[in-house]
Motif scaffolding. Structure first.
Motif, PDB file in Angstrom:
ATOM      1  N   GLU A   1     -23.351  -5.972   7.626  1.00 55.68           N
ATOM      2  CA  GLU A   1     -22.366  -7.039   7.523  1.00 55.68           C
ATOM      3  C   GLU A   1     -21.369  -6.915   8.665  1.00 55.68           C
ATOM      4  N   VAL A   2     -20.976  -8.062   9.210  1.00 56.96           N
ATOM      5  CA  VAL A   2     -20.004  -8.105  10.292  1.00 56.96           C
ATOM      6  C   VAL A   2     -18.935  -9.115   9.896  1.00 56.96           C
ATOM      7  N   LYS A   3     -17.675  -8.671   9.927  1.00 57.15           N
ATOM      8  CA  LYS A   3     -16.570  -9.577   9.616  1.00 57.15           C
ATOM      9  C   LYS A   3     -15.699  -9.721  10.845  1.00 57.15           C
ATOM     10  N   TYR A   4     -15.604 -10.960  11.328  1.00 55.65           N
ATOM     11  CA  TYR A   4     -14.760 -11.255  12.490  1.00 55.65           C
ATOM     12  C   TYR A   4     -13.449 -11.850  11.996  1.00 55.65           C
ATOM     13  N   ASP A   5     -12.336 -11.444  12.602  1.00 54.61           N
ATOM     14  CA  ASP A   5     -11.009 -11.940  12.241  1.00 54.61           C
ATOM     15  C   ASP A   5     -10.821 -13.335  12.834  1.00 54.61           C
ATOM     16  N   THR A   6     -11.008 -14.345  12.001  1.00 54.98           N
ATOM     17  CA  THR A   6     -10.932 -15.732  12.489  1.00 54.98           C
ATOM     18  C   THR A   6      -9.499 -16.243  12.604  1.00 54.98           C
ATOM     19  N   ASN A   7      -8.518 -15.380  12.438  1.00 56.14           N
ATOM     20  CA  ASN A   7      -7.136 -15.791  12.681  1.00 56.14           C
ATOM     21  C   ASN A   7      -6.782 -15.710  14.163  1.00 56.14           C
ATOM     22  N   ARG A   8      -7.709 -15.228  14.965  1.00 56.71           N
ATOM     23  CA  ARG A   8      -7.526 -15.156  16.415  1.00 56.71           C
ATOM     24  C   ARG A   8      -8.197 -16.381  17.038  1.00 56.71           C
ATOM     25  N   VAL A   9      -7.398 -17.265  17.574  1.00 56.25           N
ATOM     26  CA  VAL A   9      -7.925 -18.503  18.164  1.00 56.25           C
ATOM     27  C   VAL A   9      -8.357 -18.187  19.593  1.00 56.25           C
ATOM     28  N   MET A  10      -9.671 -18.117  19.773  1.00 54.65           N
ATOM     29  CA  MET A  10     -10.233 -17.758  21.075  1.00 54.65           C
ATOM     30  C   MET A  10     -11.756 -17.795  21.001  1.00 54.65           C
ATOM     31  N   PRO A  11     -12.432 -17.725  22.131  1.00 47.48           N
ATOM     32  CA  PRO A  11     -13.896 -17.602  22.103  1.00 47.48           C
ATOM     33  C   PRO A  11     -14.301 -16.243  21.525  1.00 47.48           C
ATOM     34  N   ILE A  12     -15.433 -16.210  20.849  1.00 44.81           N
ATOM     35  CA  ILE A  12     -15.962 -14.974  20.269  1.00 44.81           C
ATOM     36  C   ILE A  12     -17.106 -14.488  21.152  1.00 44.81           C
ATOM     37  N   ARG A  13     -16.985 -13.293  21.664  1.00 46.42           N
ATOM     38  CA  ARG A  13     -18.046 -12.633  22.436  1.00 46.42           C
ATOM     39  C   ARG A  13     -17.914 -11.146  22.160  1.00 46.42           C
ATOM     40  N   LYS A  14     -18.548 -10.661  21.112  1.00 45.06           N
ATOM     41  CA  LYS A  14     -18.411  -9.264  20.701  1.00 45.06           C
ATOM     42  C   LYS A  14     -19.775  -8.598  20.583  1.00 45.06           C
ATOM     43  N   THR A  15     -19.772  -7.268  20.738  1.00 42.32           N
ATOM     44  CA  THR A  15     -20.992  -6.472  20.665  1.00 42.32           C
ATOM     45  C   THR A  15     -20.866  -5.455  19.540  1.00 42.32           C
ATOM     46  N   ILE A  16     -21.938  -5.297  18.774  1.00 42.36           N
ATOM     47  CA  ILE A  16     -22.017  -4.309  17.705  1.00 42.36           C
ATOM     48  C   ILE A  16     -23.134  -3.346  18.071  1.00 42.36           C
ATOM     49  N   THR A  17     -22.842  -2.047  18.042  1.00 44.19           N
ATOM     50  CA  THR A  17     -23.831  -1.031  18.389  1.00 44.19           C
ATOM     51  C   THR A  17     -24.281  -0.327  17.114  1.00 44.19           C
ATOM     52  N   VAL A  18     -25.601  -0.249  16.919  1.00 46.77           N
ATOM     53  CA  VAL A  18     -26.190   0.368  15.734  1.00 46.77           C
ATOM     54  C   VAL A  18     -26.920   1.648  16.159  1.00 46.77           C
ATOM     55  N   LEU A  19     -26.551   2.777  15.551  1.00 44.98           N
ATOM     56  CA  LEU A  19     -27.217   4.056  15.812  1.00 44.98           C
ATOM     57  C   LEU A  19     -27.993   4.461  14.565  1.00 44.98           C
ATOM     58  N   SER A  20     -29.260   4.877  14.761  1.00 45.71           N
ATOM     59  CA  SER A  20     -30.101   5.252  13.625  1.00 45.71           C
ATOM     60  C   SER A  20     -31.130   6.289  14.059  1.00 45.71           C
ATOM     61  N   ASN A  21     -31.960   6.685  13.112  1.00 45.15           N
ATOM     62  CA  ASN A  21     -33.033   7.635  13.413  1.00 45.15           C
ATOM     63  C   ASN A  21     -34.340   6.923  13.777  1.00 45.15           C
ATOM     64  N   ALA A  22     -34.262   5.651  14.115  1.00 44.80           N
ATOM     65  CA  ALA A  22     -35.448   4.853  14.448  1.00 44.80           C
ATOM     66  C   ALA A  22     -36.025   5.275  15.796  1.00 44.80           C
ATOM     67  N   SER A  23     -37.223   4.816  16.077  1.00 43.27           N
ATOM     68  CA  SER A  23     -37.860   5.123  17.357  1.00 43.27           C
ATOM     69  C   SER A  23     -37.032   4.595  18.523  1.00 43.27           C
ATOM     70  N   THR A  24     -36.304   3.512  18.310  1.00 47.44           N
ATOM     71  CA  THR A  24     -35.301   3.023  19.252  1.00 47.44           C
ATOM     72  C   THR A  24     -33.955   3.322  18.593  1.00 47.44           C
ATOM     73  N   PRO A  25     -33.331   4.451  18.938  1.00 46.37           N
ATOM     74  CA  PRO A  25     -32.158   4.902  18.181  1.00 46.37           C
ATOM     75  C   PRO A  25     -30.891   4.059  18.360  1.00 46.37           C
ATOM     76  N   THR A  26     -30.794   3.305  19.448  1.00 39.37           N
ATOM     77  CA  THR A  26     -29.615   2.469  19.684  1.00 39.37           C
ATOM     78  C   THR A  26     -30.041   1.020  19.848  1.00 39.37           C
ATOM     79  N   VAL A  27     -29.429   0.151  19.037  1.00 41.60           N
ATOM     80  CA  VAL A  27     -29.701  -1.285  19.114  1.00 41.60           C
ATOM     81  C   VAL A  27     -28.361  -1.991  19.284  1.00 41.60           C
ATOM     82  N   THR A  28     -28.331  -2.973  20.165  1.00 39.74           N
ATOM     83  CA  THR A  28     -27.116  -3.749  20.408  1.00 39.74           C
ATOM     84  C   THR A  28     -27.263  -5.129  19.796  1.00 39.74           C
ATOM     85  N   LEU A  29     -26.285  -5.505  18.975  1.00 39.81           N
ATOM     86  CA  LEU A  29     -26.241  -6.822  18.356  1.00 39.81           C
ATOM     87  C   LEU A  29     -25.057  -7.581  18.947  1.00 39.81           C
TER      88      LEU A  29
END
Length: 142
Positions: free
Chosen positions: A88-116
Motif C-alpha cells: 500500500e502507498v499513501k500519498y499526501d494529497t494536501n500538497r498541491v503539486m505534480p506527483i513523481r515519486k519512487t518506492i523501493t522494494v527490498l526482498s529475498n527474491a531473485s531480483t532483490p530490489t524493485v523500483t515502483l
C-alpha cells in the motif's frame, strides 16, 4: 570416523545445493500507478499488487519512498509460492503539486530490489488557474 565425517560433509553439501534451487520471484501487476488529476485532500491510497511466481517463500524486508509525503506499507507475513500480496502507498494529497515519486522494494527474491513509481497531479479546485481563465479577444479578432 573419517567415513562418517565424509558422509556428513557430502550430505550437507548436497542439501545446500538443493536448497539453492528454490528461489522466490516477485512479479508486479504494474510498476507505475498513475493517480491522474486528483483534488487536494482526496484519498491518496493506492495499492501495488504482486505475485510470488517462485518456489520459495517471498519475504519483503523493506519498502521505502523517495519522499516523506509518500508512505508505503509492506506485507508483514511471507508470501508463499503462487500467492499474491500488496504494497500500500499513501500519498499526501494536501500538497498541491505534480506527483513523481519512487518506492523501493527490498526482498529475498531473485531480483532483490524493485523500483515502483507513482505519478499524477494534485490540484486545488478552489484556486483559479491562470491557464483556465478565458482569453479576451485580441484587437485583430474584433
Amino acid at each position: 570416523m573419517k567415513k562418517i565425517i565424509t558422509l556428513l560433509f557430502v550430505g550437507l553439501i548436497s542439501f545446500s545445493i538443493n536448497a539453492q534451487d528454490k528461489v522466490a520471484k516477485i512479479e508486479f501487476k504494474e510498476t507505475t500507478i498513475d493517480y491522474g488529476t486528483v483534488e487536494k485532500g482526496a484519498n491518496g491510497l493506492r495499492t501495488f499488487e504482486f505475485t510470488n511466481t517462485g518456489d520459495a517463500p517471498l519475504i519483503v524486508s523493506k519498502v521505502s519512498s523517495s519522499c516523506g509525503c509518500t508512505v508505503p506499507k509492506k506485507p508483514k507475513a511471507p508470501i508463499m509460492p503462487g500467492m499474491t500480496g500488496e504494497i500500500e502507498v499513501k500519498y499526501d494529497t494536501n500538497r498541491v503539486m505534480p506527483i513523481r515519486k519512487t518506492i523501493t522494494v527490498l526482498s529475498n527474491a531473485s531480483t532483490p530490489t524493485v523500483t515502483l513509481k507513482i505519478k499524477g497531479e494534485v490540484i486545488d479546485p478552489s484556486k483559479a488557474s491562470v491557464l483556465t481563465k478565458t482569453k479576451s479577444k485580441s484587437v485583430m479578432e474584433q
